[in-house]
Design a protein around this motif. Structure first.
Motif, PDB file in Angstrom:
ATOM      1  N   ARG A 120      43.382  40.829  32.735  1.00  0.00           N
ATOM      2  CA  ARG A 120      43.754  41.279  31.395  1.00  0.00           C
ATOM      3  C   ARG A 120      44.377  42.672  31.414  1.00  0.00           C
ATOM      4  O   ARG A 120      43.902  43.615  30.768  1.00  0.00           O
ATOM      5  CB  ARG A 120      42.543  41.218  30.461  1.00  0.00           C
ATOM      6  N   GLU A 197      41.794  49.878  38.327  1.00  0.00           N
ATOM      7  CA  GLU A 197      41.206  48.804  37.520  1.00  0.00           C
ATOM      8  C   GLU A 197      39.747  49.029  37.181  1.00  0.00           C
ATOM      9  O   GLU A 197      39.234  48.501  36.200  1.00  0.00           O
ATOM     10  CB  GLU A 197      41.337  47.464  38.268  1.00  0.00           C
TER      11      GLU A 197
ATOM     12  N   ASN B 163      29.009  61.460  35.837  1.00  0.00           N
ATOM     13  CA  ASN B 163      29.485  60.442  34.875  1.00  0.00           C
ATOM     14  C   ASN B 163      28.703  59.149  35.078  1.00  0.00           C
ATOM     15  O   ASN B 163      29.254  58.069  35.308  1.00  0.00           O
ATOM     16  CB  ASN B 163      30.993  60.187  34.997  1.00  0.00           C
ATOM     17  N   CYS B 169      25.987  50.269  30.387  1.00  0.00           N
ATOM     18  CA  CYS B 169      27.278  50.945  30.229  1.00  0.00           C
ATOM     19  C   CYS B 169      28.396  49.941  29.982  1.00  0.00           C
ATOM     20  O   CYS B 169      29.457  50.299  29.486  1.00  0.00           O
ATOM     21  CB  CYS B 169      27.599  51.867  31.398  1.00  0.00           C
ATOM     22  N   LEU B 174      30.169  54.809  29.708  1.00  0.00           N
ATOM     23  CA  LEU B 174      29.580  55.734  30.663  1.00  0.00           C
ATOM     24  C   LEU B 174      29.141  56.994  29.917  1.00  0.00           C
ATOM     25  O   LEU B 174      29.326  57.117  28.700  1.00  0.00           O
ATOM     26  CB  LEU B 174      30.618  56.088  31.731  1.00  0.00           C
ATOM     27  N   HIS B 177      31.543  58.640  27.524  1.00  0.00           N
ATOM     28  CA  HIS B 177      31.774  57.992  26.230  1.00  0.00           C
ATOM     29  C   HIS B 177      30.651  58.257  25.253  1.00  0.00           C
ATOM     30  O   HIS B 177      30.718  57.844  24.096  1.00  0.00           O
ATOM     31  CB  HIS B 177      31.941  56.479  26.432  1.00  0.00           C
ATOM     32  N   GLY B 212      31.918  63.673  35.889  1.00  0.00           N
ATOM     33  CA  GLY B 212      32.186  63.135  37.226  1.00  0.00           C
ATOM     34  C   GLY B 212      32.739  64.162  38.186  1.00  0.00           C
ATOM     35  O   GLY B 212      33.154  63.807  39.287  1.00  0.00           O
ATOM     36  N   VAL B 255      32.669  37.116  30.210  1.00  0.00           N
ATOM     37  CA  VAL B 255      33.577  38.209  29.859  1.00  0.00           C
ATOM     38  C   VAL B 255      34.826  37.674  29.168  1.00  0.00           C
ATOM     39  O   VAL B 255      35.292  38.228  28.174  1.00  0.00           O
ATOM     40  CB  VAL B 255      33.953  39.017  31.112  1.00  0.00           C
ATOM     41  N   ALA B 256      35.337  36.564  29.688  1.00  0.00           N
ATOM     42  CA  ALA B 256      36.562  35.999  29.122  1.00  0.00           C
ATOM     43  C   ALA B 256      36.363  35.477  27.705  1.00  0.00           C
ATOM     44  O   ALA B 256      37.309  35.423  26.922  1.00  0.00           O
ATOM     45  CB  ALA B 256      37.079  34.872  30.011  1.00  0.00           C
ATOM     46  N   SER B 257      35.131  35.113  27.371  1.00  0.00           N
ATOM     47  CA  SER B 257      34.879  34.536  26.054  1.00  0.00           C
ATOM     48  C   SER B 257      35.035  35.558  24.942  1.00  0.00           C
ATOM     49  O   SER B 257      35.083  35.210  23.771  1.00  0.00           O
ATOM     50  CB  SER B 257      33.457  33.978  25.997  1.00  0.00           C
ATOM     51  N   THR B 356      32.820  49.466  43.705  1.00  0.00           N
ATOM     52  CA  THR B 356      33.238  48.642  42.570  1.00  0.00           C
ATOM     53  C   THR B 356      34.448  47.824  42.959  1.00  0.00           C
ATOM     54  O   THR B 356      35.350  48.333  43.632  1.00  0.00           O
ATOM     55  CB  THR B 356      33.562  49.525  41.354  1.00  0.00           C
ATOM     56  N   PRO B 358      37.240  44.521  41.528  1.00  0.00           N
ATOM     57  CA  PRO B 358      37.639  43.669  40.409  1.00  0.00           C
ATOM     58  C   PRO B 358      36.731  42.438  40.388  1.00  0.00           C
ATOM     59  O   PRO B 358      36.505  41.801  41.418  1.00  0.00           O
ATOM     60  CB  PRO B 358      39.088  43.283  40.760  1.00  0.00           C
ATOM     61  N   ARG B 360      36.886  39.455  39.686  1.00  0.00           N
ATOM     62  CA  ARG B 360      37.281  38.140  40.172  1.00  0.00           C
ATOM     63  C   ARG B 360      37.065  37.983  41.674  1.00  0.00           C
ATOM     64  O   ARG B 360      37.081  36.870  42.187  1.00  0.00           O
ATOM     65  CB  ARG B 360      38.738  37.856  39.816  1.00  0.00           C
ATOM     66  N   ASP B 388      30.895  44.785  35.223  1.00  0.00           N
ATOM     67  CA  ASP B 388      32.025  45.654  35.541  1.00  0.00           C
ATOM     68  C   ASP B 388      32.334  45.703  37.029  1.00  0.00           C
ATOM     69  O   ASP B 388      33.114  46.542  37.469  1.00  0.00           O
ATOM     70  CB  ASP B 388      31.841  47.066  34.958  1.00  0.00           C
ATOM     71  N   THR B 425      37.091  50.346  44.263  1.00  0.00           N
ATOM     72  CA  THR B 425      36.936  51.772  44.458  1.00  0.00           C
ATOM     73  C   THR B 425      35.607  52.047  45.155  1.00  0.00           C
ATOM     74  O   THR B 425      34.700  51.226  45.127  1.00  0.00           O
ATOM     75  CB  THR B 425      37.029  52.517  43.103  1.00  0.00           C
ATOM     76  N   ILE B 426      35.538  53.213  45.776  1.00  0.00           N
ATOM     77  CA  ILE B 426      34.403  53.469  46.671  1.00  0.00           C
ATOM     78  C   ILE B 426      33.139  53.902  45.957  1.00  0.00           C
ATOM     79  O   ILE B 426      32.114  54.095  46.583  1.00  0.00           O
ATOM     80  CB  ILE B 426      34.760  54.536  47.721  1.00  0.00           C
ATOM     81  N   THR B 427      33.237  54.139  44.643  1.00  0.00           N
ATOM     82  CA  THR B 427      32.000  54.423  43.961  1.00  0.00           C
ATOM     83  C   THR B 427      32.034  53.850  42.574  1.00  0.00           C
ATOM     84  O   THR B 427      33.058  53.893  41.899  1.00  0.00           O
ATOM     85  CB  THR B 427      31.667  55.927  43.906  1.00  0.00           C
TER      86      THR B 427
END
Lengths: 498, 498
Positions: A120, A197, B163, B169, B174, B177, B212, B255-257, B356, B358, B360, B388, B425-427
C-alpha cells in the motif's frame, strides 16, 4: 530581509548574471525547460499569496532527478539562490522568487512511478497532484488521505515541504504521517533517501525533519506515500448553534467522548452567508455550524453517528442533519469546501490567516478576533478545523483602497499574536513562508532560532535554498522588535510589490 | 570505535581526571548526587545489554534541570564526554558508560509536574516510569498509550530517546506520536523547548528529531505526554495455526481488511513452549499463535471481533479463542507479555534481536532464521509485533561456553542483515546503541551518514554526548567492511567486557 551575502544587483549586473546562468543551465536542461524571457517568467512571480510578486532571474523546469542535481550543482558553484516550487498554490509565499535567484519548478516531474498494492504505497514524482494520487489508486479501493483544500491542484512535493494537513488530518494525520519515504537532493547535488517502509528508522528522523521544512533544506525529488483502504462508509452530521461558545462546547464534547471523527469543522455566520449565496447548499442561518464526519465500517459509523448526534444536541444544537447517502454527504460538505471562493465573491480581496490554538480557547479567541476586526475596521469571517484548533480567519479588504492591504496585514499579525498568547502557534498548515516570518520572532526565542539556523547550515552551508523564508535571522528579529514598536511597517523592502 | 579525540587514559591519568571532575561537579550537585567510588559506580556499568559493562568515571544524579545545565556546562569546558541514562532498561547499550566519561543518571528527576485534564496532557520529569504515568491518570479515565514490555520500569525520558514502541503502537503510534512537547538541555547548557500543544509547529520539526536520537543530541529534561481516554472495551482473539505461513497470511488479511487492531502479535512454537512451562496460561501447542486485540466502544469491538475471527478462520486457524471478560483478556496476554522471562528460563543466556521487515516477508524471513540457526548451531525462538513487522528473534546461548557469545552475536548480525536484505531495517524499537552500530554501515550510505554527523554537530559541535553510539563514523564503516570480511571480530576493543 535580504541576507547580507545577496546584495541587490543593478539591472545591468542582473542581466549579465542571467545570461551567464542561462548559458550554464542551458547545458544541462533541454531548451523548453529553461525560461528567461520576461513574459515567460511572469506566471511564476507569485504563489497563492498573490499580494507579493517578484519575477525570478530564470525558471528551470527539470523532469528528472539528475537534472535537479545538475541545476543545484551549477547554482551552488555560482552562488545563485534557488527557490523550489510545486504547483504554486502555497498561501504563505514560500515559493515567492528572488530577483537574482533561480525558480526551480518541479511541476514537470509529474509521473506516478509505481503502485505497490501489497505494501500500500505509491511512488510518485513531486509534481504529481495530491488528488491525482487518490484518483489513480481508486480502482484498487485505496486512497491517499491528507486532503488540503487545494488538493485538486496542489503538488505532493509541496505537501511534504509544508507538511500539509486538511479536513481529514484530524483522523488520518498530516502529510508526515502518510509518507513512508522521500528522496531529496541537497544543494551539494547529493541524492539522499529518507525514511523507508518500516514504522520507524534508526539514525535521526530525517523523514520527519524534511516535512514542513519549506524548501530550506533540500529539493524533494521522489515520494513514497502510504495508501489507505477507502472507508466502507462515511456520514456527516451538520449541526446549527445559536452561539459560538455552544458550538465550541460541542466540539470539545465530541473530542472528549473518545470518538475520533474523520473531520470536525466549524463555520461562523459570515461564512455561512457567503456560502449560501454562492452555492445551492442551504446551510441554516445560525451563529455557528459544526460539521462532523465519521467513517469506517457500517457498524462503527452507525454507532458513532448516534453518539455524536447526542453530544451535539446536548451541547445545544438547534438542529442536526445527518447525510443519508453519499450524494447528500458530498453536498453537505460542498459548502464548507467552497468557503474560500465563496468569501472571495464577497470582497475584492481577502487575506486568509492560518493559526492554531488549544481547542478550549476557541470561543474566547473568536471573541477577540471580533474585537480586533472592529478596532482595525475590516470584516473577518471564520472557518476552521475545529477538531485540532486550526483557525482560518479570512480578513476582507480592498487592495485598491489606499492602505487597506497594510491594515489587513497588521490585523492579521495581531490575530496571530492573539493565538500565540493563548498558547497556540502561528501556523496550522499553511507554513511560515515570508508571510509569518516576523511572527516566528514572537513564537521562538533566540536559542531555538540559533538551533534552527545551525541545522539548516548542516544541510545547506551556503544558505542558497529559499533564503529569507520561514526562519528569520536574529538580526531580523531584532529589527522586527523595533519595527513592531513603530507600528509594523511592511518588512519586505527588497521585494517588488503588486 | 573510540573517536580519536578521546584517547585512552592511563589509570593514573584517569584517577587525576576523576578527582578534577568530581571537584568541579561537587560544587553544583549535592554530595549524595555525585558518585565516584568503584562500588557506587558498579550498578551503572551496563544497561539491559548486560554482556557489555564499563564503569564510568563518575555518576551525576541531578534532580533539577538547572543542575543538568550546570553539569553539562562543566563537562563541556573540561571536554568530558557524557552518557545519559534513564532506568537502564535499554537493550542496545545506549547507556553503556565510557571509562573517561560522566554517566548522567536522570532517575532522580522523577516528579510528575502536572496533569492538564482539559488538554489531556501530563507534564513529567524524564525519570518518571512509563507505567507510572498511566497509574497516576487512571482515576481520570485516562492513560498513556505506548507500552514497551519494560514499562513497569523504563523511564519516559528513555522512551523519548529511543522513540519506544510496544504492543499497542500499531494503533496508538510510537512515543513521538504521543508526546506534545519536550524540553532539552544541550551540551552548551542551553534550555530549549521543542514542540507544543498544537498538531504541528512552524520551523523545523525538532520534536520528531529528538525522538530516537539516543542521547546523541541533547539531554531530555521535561516531557509533556498526550493522554488518551481508556478504551471502553477491549477484547483479544488468540488463534492457533499449523504453520507460520498461514499465520502470516492471517496477519496480512487482518491489516488488509482495514481493521486497525490495538495489538497484533505472533509467537512461534519455541516461544509457546517456553511460556507454557513458565506460566499457567495453556496456549495451544501449535506452529504459530496470533494474538489480535481490538479496543474501542462496545459496538466497535463487537463488530471488529466478528470480522477478525472470520479472517483468522479463513486463513486456516485451527482454533480461535476470544476473551469474554477483562480478567480473561489479561490472562491471555500474560503469556505473550512474559515471553522474554519465559525464554530466559530455558537457557543460561539469550540475545534479543530487534529488526523490522515488510510484513509480507514474515514467513520467508522466519525460514531464513531457522536456516541460520541451524548453520550457526544455536536455537532461536521468535516473538514479534506482527502488525508492523517488528521481529524479536531470541538467540539462546550459554556465555560460559567458550565462543558462544561471539557466535550468538554473529548469528544476530546475520539475522539483521537478512532483515535489511528484504527491505527492512535493523531496529524496530530497541535502538542502535552500540549493539547495531556496525549494521548502520550496511543500512545507510556515506551520504546519509555524513548528513547525520553534520546534524549532530549542529547540536553538539564537540561530540561530547554519547560518542561511539548509534551513528558510526565513516572510518568505522570502512573498518567494519574489512572486519566483516574477516568474520566479524567484536568491534569494541576499548570497552571492558564481562
Amino acid at each position: 530581509m535580504r541576507p547580507a551575502k545577496f546584495p541587490r544587483l543593478s539591472p545591468s549586473a542582473l542581466a549579465a548574471r542571467r545570461k551567464e546562468v542561462a548559458s550554464r543551465l542551458g547545458k544541462v536542461l533541454p531548451p523548453a525547460a529553461l525560461l528567461t524571457e520576461p513574459d515567460e517568467l511572469r506566471p511564476f512571480e507569485c504563489d497563492g499569496l498573490s499580494a507579493y510578486r517578484q519575477p525570478p532571474m530564470a525558471v528551470a523546469m527539470p523532469d528528472r532527478t539528475d537534472q535537479v542535481q545538475a541545476v543545484l550543482t551549477i547554482c551552488r558553484e555560482m552562488a545563485v539562490p534557488v527557490v523550489a516550487r510545486g504547483a504554486g498554490t502555497g498561501l504563505s509565499g514560500g515559493a515567492l522568487p528572488l530577483a537574482d535567484g533561480v525558480l526551480l519548478n518541479l511541476s514537470r516531474m509529474n509521473q506516478v512511478l509505481g503502485i505497490d498494492l501489497a505494501n500500500r504505497l505509491a511512488r510518485v514524482q513531486p509534481g504529481v497532484r495530491n488528488l491525482q494520487i487518490s484518483e489513480i489508486v481508486a480502482p484498487h479501493g485505496l486512497y491517499y488521505a491528507p486532503d488540503p483544500s487545494s488538493q485538486i491542484a496542489c503538488s505532493i512535493g509541496g505537501n511534504v515541504a509544508e507538511n500539509a494537513g486538511g479536513v481529514h488530518c484530524l483522523k488520518y494525520g498530516l502529510t508526515v504521517h502518510n509518507v513512508a519515504e522521500v528522496e531529496i537532493v541537497t544543494m551539494e547535488g547529493q541524492r539522499l533517501t529518507l525514511g523507508g517502509e518500516a514504522l520507524d528508522s534508526p539514525g535521526y528522523d530525517l523523514l520527519a525533519f524534511i516535512h514542513g521544512s519549506e524548501g530550506l533544506l533540500a529539493v524533494i525529488t521522489e515520494i513514497a506515500v502510504r495508501l489507505l483502504p477507502v472507508p466502507r462508509c462515511a456520514q456527516v452530521a451538520v449541526a446549527a448553534f445559536g452561539d459560538v461558545a455552544a458550538a465550541g462546547g460541542a466540539v470539545a464534547g465530541i473530542v472528549a467522548s473518545g470518538v475520533l471523527p474523520a473531520g470536525l469543522e466549524m463555520m461562523d455566520r459570515g461564512c455561512i452567508d457567503a456560502v449560501n449565496s454562492f452555492l445551492d447548499v442551504d446551510y441554516p442561518e445560525c451563529a455557528a455550524l459544526v460539521l462532523c464526519e465519521l467513517d469506517g465500517t457500517q457498524q462503527e459509523v452507525a454507532s458513532q453517528i448516534i453518539a455524536v448526534t447526542r453530544i451535539l444536541e446536548h451541547a445545544g444544537a438547534t438542529g442536526v442533519r445527518v447525510s443519508r447517502n453519499e450524494a447528500e454527504r458530498l453536498k453537505l460538505w460542498s459548502g464548507r469546501k467552497a468557503a474560500f471562493p465563496a468569501v472571495g465573491r464577497m470582497s475584492p480581496d481577502y487575506y486568509c490567516m492560518d493559526g492554531t490554538i488549544p481547542r478550549r480557547h476557541l470561543a474566547r479567541v473568536l471573541k477577540e478576533i471580533q474585537a480586533l476586526s472592529g478596532r482595525f475596521g475590516l470584516p473577518v469571517v471564520n472557518v476552521f478545523h475545529a477538531g485540532d484548533g486550526n483557525m482560518h480567519p479570512l480578513i476582507l479588504y480592498d487592495a485598491n483602497r489606499e492602505g487597506e492591504l497594510e491594515t489587513a496585514e497588521r490585523l492579521g499579525g495581531a490575530i496571530l499574536e492573539a493565538c500565540v498568547a493563548v498558547g497556540g502557534t502561528i501556523t496550522g498548515e499553511h507554513g511560515v513562508g515570508i508571510e509569518k516570518i516576523d511572527q516566528m520572532c514572537v513564537q521562538f526565542g533566540e536559542g531555538e532560532l540559533r538551533q534552527f539556523h545551525d541545522l539548516k547550515a548542516a544541510f545547506d552551508p551556503d544558505g542558497l535554498l529559499n533564503p529569507g523564508k520561514a526562519v528569520p535571522t536574529l538580526a531580523r528579529c531584532a529589527e522586527f522588535g523595533a519595527m513592531h514598536v513603530h507600528g509594523g511597517k511592511l518588512p519586505f523592502p527588497e521585494l517588488e510589490r503588486f
